[in-house]
Design a protein around this motif. Structure first.
Motif, PDB file in Angstrom:
ATOM      1  N   GLU A  62      -8.331  -1.332 -12.991  1.00 60.95           N
ATOM      2  CA  GLU A  62      -6.837  -1.897 -12.548  1.00 60.95           C
ATOM      3  C   GLU A  62      -6.935  -1.143 -11.115  1.00 60.95           C
ATOM      4  O   GLU A  62      -5.927  -1.499 -10.349  1.00 60.95           O
ATOM      5  N   THR A  63      -8.072  -0.258 -10.786  1.00 64.76           N
ATOM      6  CA  THR A  63      -7.986   0.353  -9.416  1.00 64.76           C
ATOM      7  C   THR A  63      -9.103  -0.148  -8.631  1.00 64.76           C
ATOM      8  O   THR A  63      -8.976  -0.021  -7.472  1.00 64.76           O
ATOM      9  N   ALA A  64      -9.844  -0.828  -9.143  1.00 68.39           N
ATOM     10  CA  ALA A  64     -11.108  -1.376  -8.166  1.00 68.39           C
ATOM     11  C   ALA A  64     -10.971  -2.153  -7.431  1.00 68.39           C
ATOM     12  O   ALA A  64     -11.374  -2.082  -6.351  1.00 68.39           O
ATOM     13  N   GLY A  65     -10.305  -3.166  -7.645  1.00 64.07           N
ATOM     14  CA  GLY A  65      -9.942  -4.507  -6.919  1.00 64.07           C
ATOM     15  C   GLY A  65      -9.123  -4.024  -5.641  1.00 64.07           C
ATOM     16  O   GLY A  65      -9.438  -4.281  -4.656  1.00 64.07           O
ATOM     17  N   LEU A  66      -8.247  -3.201  -5.933  1.00 58.71           N
ATOM     18  CA  LEU A  66      -7.212  -2.783  -4.825  1.00 58.71           C
ATOM     19  C   LEU A  66      -8.151  -1.968  -3.836  1.00 58.71           C
ATOM     20  O   LEU A  66      -7.959  -2.085  -2.781  1.00 58.71           O
ATOM     21  N   VAL A  67      -8.970  -0.944  -4.265  1.00 60.44           N
ATOM     22  CA  VAL A  67      -9.865  -0.062  -3.542  1.00 60.44           C
ATOM     23  C   VAL A  67     -10.897  -0.888  -2.593  1.00 60.44           C
ATOM     24  O   VAL A  67     -10.938  -1.064  -1.522  1.00 60.44           O
TER      25      VAL A  67
ATOM     26  N   TRP B 142       2.820 -13.290 -14.913  1.00 62.54           N
ATOM     27  CA  TRP B 142       2.045 -12.750 -13.836  1.00 62.54           C
ATOM     28  C   TRP B 142       2.510 -13.262 -12.319  1.00 62.54           C
ATOM     29  O   TRP B 142       2.523 -12.743 -11.491  1.00 62.54           O
ATOM     30  N   GLN B 143       2.969 -14.754 -12.295  1.00 66.02           N
ATOM     31  CA  GLN B 143       3.392 -15.383 -11.233  1.00 66.02           C
ATOM     32  C   GLN B 143       4.464 -14.460 -10.424  1.00 66.02           C
ATOM     33  O   GLN B 143       4.837 -14.307  -9.443  1.00 66.02           O
ATOM     34  N   LYS B 144       5.538 -14.356 -11.679  1.00 70.51           N
ATOM     35  CA  LYS B 144       6.697 -13.744 -11.099  1.00 70.51           C
ATOM     36  C   LYS B 144       6.435 -12.359 -10.737  1.00 70.51           C
ATOM     37  O   LYS B 144       7.123 -11.882  -9.461  1.00 70.51           O
ATOM     38  N   VAL B 145       5.766 -11.604 -11.247  1.00 73.72           N
ATOM     39  CA  VAL B 145       5.374 -10.193 -10.520  1.00 73.72           C
ATOM     40  C   VAL B 145       4.615 -10.435  -9.084  1.00 73.72           C
ATOM     41  O   VAL B 145       5.180  -9.404  -8.303  1.00 73.72           O
ATOM     42  N   ALA B 146       3.903 -11.444  -8.905  1.00 71.72           N
ATOM     43  CA  ALA B 146       3.291 -11.626  -7.607  1.00 71.72           C
ATOM     44  C   ALA B 146       4.531 -12.024  -6.788  1.00 71.72           C
ATOM     45  O   ALA B 146       4.666 -11.553  -5.483  1.00 71.72           O
ATOM     46  N   THR B 147       5.421 -12.767  -7.088  1.00 76.12           N
ATOM     47  CA  THR B 147       6.658 -13.091  -6.324  1.00 76.12           C
ATOM     48  C   THR B 147       7.472 -11.948  -5.925  1.00 76.12           C
ATOM     49  O   THR B 147       7.803 -11.722  -4.527  1.00 76.12           O
TER      50      THR B 147
ATOM     51  N   GLN C 182      -7.270 -10.721 -25.788  1.00 74.08           N
ATOM     52  CA  GLN C 182      -7.921 -12.020 -25.775  1.00 74.08           C
ATOM     53  C   GLN C 182      -6.244 -12.615 -25.564  1.00 74.08           C
ATOM     54  O   GLN C 182      -5.185 -12.475 -25.997  1.00 74.08           O
ATOM     55  N   LEU C 183      -6.333 -13.731 -24.805  1.00 74.06           N
ATOM     56  CA  LEU C 183      -5.314 -14.634 -24.305  1.00 74.06           C
ATOM     57  C   LEU C 183      -5.341 -15.819 -25.185  1.00 74.06           C
ATOM     58  O   LEU C 183      -6.298 -16.820 -24.774  1.00 74.06           O
ATOM     59  N   ALA C 184      -4.451 -16.353 -26.261  1.00 77.37           N
ATOM     60  CA  ALA C 184      -4.567 -17.349 -26.880  1.00 77.37           C
ATOM     61  C   ALA C 184      -4.159 -18.712 -25.967  1.00 77.37           C
ATOM     62  O   ALA C 184      -3.344 -18.563 -25.116  1.00 77.37           O
ATOM     63  N   PRO C 185      -4.884 -19.725 -26.411  1.00 77.47           N
ATOM     64  CA  PRO C 185      -4.556 -20.783 -25.434  1.00 77.47           C
ATOM     65  C   PRO C 185      -3.042 -21.043 -25.166  1.00 77.47           C
ATOM     66  O   PRO C 185      -2.823 -21.901 -24.175  1.00 77.47           O
ATOM     67  N   ASN C 186      -2.284 -20.946 -26.392  1.00 75.52           N
ATOM     68  CA  ASN C 186      -1.007 -21.470 -26.470  1.00 75.52           C
ATOM     69  C   ASN C 186      -0.147 -20.481 -25.717  1.00 75.52           C
ATOM     70  O   ASN C 186       1.049 -20.598 -25.568  1.00 75.52           O
ATOM     71  N   LYS C 187      -0.676 -19.305 -25.353  1.00 81.42           N
ATOM     72  CA  LYS C 187       0.179 -18.308 -24.357  1.00 81.42           C
ATOM     73  C   LYS C 187      -0.140 -18.159 -22.900  1.00 81.42           C
ATOM     74  O   LYS C 187       0.467 -17.663 -22.294  1.00 81.42           O
TER      75      LYS C 187
ATOM     76  N   ILE D  28     -10.907 -11.480  -8.549  1.00 79.57           N
ATOM     77  CA  ILE D  28     -11.162 -12.053  -9.860  1.00 79.57           C
ATOM     78  C   ILE D  28     -11.110 -10.969 -10.926  1.00 79.57           C
ATOM     79  O   ILE D  28     -11.954 -10.105 -10.779  1.00 79.57           O
ATOM     80  N   GLN D  29     -10.152 -10.778 -11.667  1.00 81.02           N
ATOM     81  CA  GLN D  29      -9.890  -9.707 -12.523  1.00 81.02           C
ATOM     82  C   GLN D  29      -9.991 -10.061 -14.086  1.00 81.02           C
ATOM     83  O   GLN D  29      -9.466 -10.734 -14.558  1.00 81.02           O
ATOM     84  N   ALA D  30     -11.004  -9.401 -14.598  1.00 80.18           N
ATOM     85  CA  ALA D  30     -11.137  -9.422 -16.082  1.00 80.18           C
ATOM     86  C   ALA D  30      -9.722  -9.014 -16.908  1.00 80.18           C
ATOM     87  O   ALA D  30      -9.124  -8.103 -16.398  1.00 80.18           O
ATOM     88  N   LEU D  31      -9.516  -9.832 -17.851  1.00 80.63           N
ATOM     89  CA  LEU D  31      -8.390  -9.568 -18.804  1.00 80.63           C
ATOM     90  C   LEU D  31      -8.338  -8.179 -19.208  1.00 80.63           C
ATOM     91  O   LEU D  31      -9.360  -7.658 -19.876  1.00 80.63           O
ATOM     92  N   ALA D  32      -7.314  -7.501 -19.122  1.00 81.56           N
ATOM     93  CA  ALA D  32      -7.240  -6.180 -19.685  1.00 81.56           C
ATOM     94  C   ALA D  32      -5.686  -6.150 -20.324  1.00 81.56           C
ATOM     95  O   ALA D  32      -4.986  -6.863 -20.192  1.00 81.56           O
ATOM     96  N   LYS D  33      -5.420  -5.133 -20.448  1.00 80.00           N
ATOM     97  CA  LYS D  33      -3.910  -4.768 -21.269  1.00 80.00           C
ATOM     98  C   LYS D  33      -2.894  -4.944 -20.206  1.00 80.00           C
ATOM     99  O   LYS D  33      -2.937  -4.925 -19.091  1.00 80.00           O
ATOM    100  N   GLY D  34      -1.756  -5.678 -20.692  1.00 79.67           N
ATOM    101  CA  GLY D  34      -0.777  -6.259 -19.936  1.00 79.67           C
ATOM    102  C   GLY D  34      -0.395  -5.322 -18.719  1.00 79.67           C
ATOM    103  O   GLY D  34      -0.254  -6.054 -17.520  1.00 79.67           O
ATOM    104  N   ASP D  35      -0.106  -4.065 -18.878  1.00 77.42           N
ATOM    105  CA  ASP D  35       0.485  -3.480 -17.734  1.00 77.42           C
ATOM    106  C   ASP D  35      -0.598  -3.329 -16.664  1.00 77.42           C
ATOM    107  O   ASP D  35      -0.089  -2.940 -15.342  1.00 77.42           O
TER     108      ASP D  35
END
Lengths: 252, 252
Positions: free
Chosen positions: A233-238, A128-133, A115-120, A80-87
């Motif tokens: 971006e490191t903590a979840g992986l560790v 993100w799903q494509k990155v996972a795939t 912030q992620l606008a509802p329409n985005k 469960i990852q808090a929203l952060a900058k895209g990369d």
């Protein structure tokens, strides 16, 4: 290393199936597979060897061969990852998929600098799903981890309630005492079969107190990963690496 | 979170020291510290609270206060990383420093897609060292991990020989049997005090057979991290996280 393609249906040995849609396009136009090439097909009922029988501009026909050994961890770990900058989110999803994370829950937090606008939401979640795939294919996963998005911690409650046997762990720099190892070695955890875990990782600025309270209402345990400060971006992986190691899922 | 500065000398409580050079420049011009501000000073003899007493354009005077608790792991883990594209090496050093890696050994391998020309070694190593320093400050390390470079596996031999009690582990996708957990729980390892570890991570194309032989000559054990394929920039962090977890260095 055979290239891997994910198909949503079940397949069986000897069957010839047409892979179309995004996967077919990817195989035909991006990976440029050729007739006669060996692939591995990760289907809903397992992973199989396969041979390419025909290639069109948008689809590929493959004949399914013998089942192959599975690669995914039996211990389901969700980040469960808090929203952060895209990369940073791309890094979390790519590296987490490689190590064996079962799914990602992105969440807007009070101190998220983005912030992620509802329409985005739909467009961003698809990316993100494509990155996972792509990471699942590269790392030879059996399944593509699902990427979800919620606009607040409280909104995650429904998803959490639907998970069986899930232990919710929140990484919190204010927690000084309870460590991951201590927690994973509690007698009640050691005796449970197939425990699954969700690891919540806060934004750069940390959790707000109201969020700590929300986590407690959701049944979470706050834990520390020690005195060194890990980036968001490191903590979840560790943490995922440590849990998979503990559960004999990193090669034993 | 107090900002942290590294100084190479020993300091003592009550003393006022001028921090000059790169560190002084960084404090004065980049971090723009102010007189009266609290810092933490990581010196050769430990970490101390400190107060800024004076600021010039290129140096900062600080008065050293009480010693603070240490953050670095007692288990020394070195990551030996095959040369790869620049941003991947930056990732390895940044994330490895956060989790607690003691030092990085970059090495040219046969299948490294990047070659480092001899006349670029000094400049590149300095840049990598800067990545380590910034990550060490951000993650509140006690010491900045050292970054070294060797132009072949055999050239690492001298460095390896100088390390006491070092166990050399090579991540190898051809190894199917020996896992990290099994190895870390060998009775002879469990009883040794302060074992240190070097984890070698190959390039995108993997180790050449001649390199496997070179590793064996250097006394290495080849291990697997399981069936999922980790990218070269991910594998060292995952292995280091697992070892630190096993050694009670991730919060216990």
């Amino acid at each position: 290393m055979m290239r891997r393609v994910f198909v949503s249906d079940a397949v069986s040995t000897g069957q010839t199936v047409w892979v179309g849609g995004d996967d077919g396009h990817h195989l035909s136009r991006v990976l440029r597979v050729n007739t006669g090439e060996s692939l591995s097909v990760a289907a809903s009922n397992g992973v199989f060897a396969a041979i390419v029988k025909a290639v069109t501009k948008e689809a590929v026909a493959v004949t399914i061969g013998e089942p192959q050994s599975r690669h995914d961890a039996q211990t389901a770990i969700y980040v469960i990852q808090a929203l952060a900058k895209g990369d940073k989110i791309d890094t979390v999803i790519q590296k987490g998929t490689e190590v064996g994370v079962a799914g990602f829950v992105l969440v807007q937090t009070m101190r998220s600098v983005v912030q992620l606008a509802p329409n985005k939401v739909e467009q961003r979640t698809a990316r993100w799903q494509k990155v996972a795939t792509e990471a699942a294919s590269q790392s030879q996963r059996d399944k593509v981890p699902r990427v979800m998005y919620y606009n607040s911690l409280d909104a995650i409650g429904g998803w959490l309630a639907a998970q069986a046997n899930l232990r919710l762990l929140v990484l919190d720099e204010q927690e000084q005492t309870i460590g991951l190892k201590q927690l994973l070695n509690e007698p009640e955890i050691r005796t449970e079969q197939r425990q699954s875990y969700a690891i919540a990782v806060g934004p750069e600025g940390g959790w707000a107190d109201a969020e700590r309270q929300a986590w407690r209402r959701l049944g979470a345990t706050c834990i520390t990963l020690g005195p060194r400060i890990l980036r968001t971006e490191t903590a979840g992986l560790v943490a995922a690496s440590a849990i998979l190691y503990e559960c004999d899922e990193l090669g034993g």
